[in-house]
Scaffold this active site. Structure first.
Site, mmCIF file in Angstrom:
data_model
loop_
_atom_site.group_PDB
_atom_site.id
_atom_site.type_symbol
_atom_site.label_atom_id
_atom_site.label_comp_id
_atom_site.label_asym_id
_atom_site.label_seq_id
_atom_site.Cartn_x
_atom_site.Cartn_y
_atom_site.Cartn_z
ATOM 1 N N GLY A 142 0.965 -1.359 0.027
ATOM 2 C CA GLY A 142 -0.176 -0.079 0.032
ATOM 3 C C GLY A 142 0.818 1.166 0.139
ATOM 4 N N HIS B 237 -2.240 8.001 6.760
ATOM 5 C CA HIS B 237 -1.151 8.729 5.947
ATOM 6 C C HIS B 237 -1.787 10.189 5.578
ATOM 7 C CE1 HIS B 237 2.559 6.349 6.257
ATOM 8 N NE2 HIS B 237 1.724 5.382 5.854
ATOM 9 N N GLN C 215 2.978 10.031 1.276
ATOM 10 C CA GLN C 215 4.348 9.271 1.349
ATOM 11 C C GLN C 215 5.149 9.627 0.302
ATOM 12 O OE1 GLN C 215 2.432 5.348 2.012
ATOM 13 N NE2 GLN C 215 4.334 4.938 2.897
ATOM 14 N N CYS D 24 5.733 -0.155 7.148
ATOM 15 C CA CYS D 24 5.393 0.707 6.448
ATOM 16 C C CYS D 24 6.529 1.290 5.700
ATOM 17 C CB CYS D 24 5.037 2.118 7.378
ATOM 18 S SG CYS D 24 4.551 3.633 6.478
ATOM 19 N N LEU D 25 6.376 1.812 4.498
ATOM 20 C CA LEU D 25 7.571 2.103 3.541
ATOM 21 C C LEU D 25 8.156 3.523 4.092
ATOM 22 C CD1 LEU D 25 5.888 1.353 0.032
ATOM 23 C CD2 LEU D 25 7.620 -0.254 1.320
ATOM 24 N N GLU E 285 -3.292 3.570 5.499
ATOM 25 C CA GLU E 285 -3.169 4.338 4.525
ATOM 26 C C GLU E 285 -4.005 5.678 4.586
ATOM 27 O OE1 GLU E 285 -0.543 3.907 2.570
ATOM 28 O OE2 GLU E 285 -0.361 1.783 2.907
#
Length: 168
Positions: free
Chosen positions: A46, A138, A51, A92-93, A135
């Site tokens: 995701g 975010h 981001q 999380c990226l 998400e």
């Protein structure tokens, strides 16, 4: 398509609240394509536009093993459908290398626009429910580390700051 730069915690731009998408046009669809390419390359399941330092309410996801189920959520909103909480180990990226247990509602109703700007609704359970909540956080300037104790969050922040200094 292009690989976009993923912001990493504690970058303050991750705290920006995303604005709704007014018109779904070719520019938005190009961003969606770039977000998918970035997410797959990372690799992740995701990615929110926040981001990649684009503060629009856009999320891409693909929970499949073979990248065959891409999902797009433009201006997503969710409604919690049950009191039952589930604990998932989230990563999380934007917080690379860290995974922690987070409690979230297990069933939600999602309303959003698809990549063509058409509205849709769906019921999400389990991993999909967790991902959409993660998400959407975010898009509201919130990270999964915000659900952790101050001690854990500060430890992760210090380690990532040190790593960023070493890589600079």
């Amino acid at each position: 398509m292009a690989i976009l730069n993923i912001l990493e915690f504690p970058d303050s731009r991750l705290r920006t609240i995303a604005k709704p998408v007014a018109v779904v046009d070719d520019e938005v669809r190009q961003l969606i394509d770039d977000m998918f390419e970035t997410m797959y390359e990372a690799p992740g399941i995701g990615l929110a536009a926040t981001q990649v330092n684009v503060h629009k309410r856009i999320v891409v996801m693909d929970l499949s093993e073979d990248r065959s189920e891409p999902m797009v959520f433009i201006n997503p909103e969710f409604e919690i459908l049950c009191d039952e909480m589930g604990q998932y180990q989230e990563g999380c990226l934007s917080v690379p290398g860290y995974y922690e247990n987070v409690d979230r509602p297990q069933r939600v109703k999602i309303k959003a626009l698809d990549r063509d700007g058409k509205p849709f609704e769906m019921i999400a359970e389990d991993l999909l429910a967790v991902c959409i909540q993660h998400e959407c956080d975010h898009l509201n300037g919130k990270l999964f580390v915000d659900y952790l104790s101050t001690l854990k969050r500060d430890r992760i922040k210090k380690k990532l700051e040190k790593l960023h200094r070493q890589n600079a």
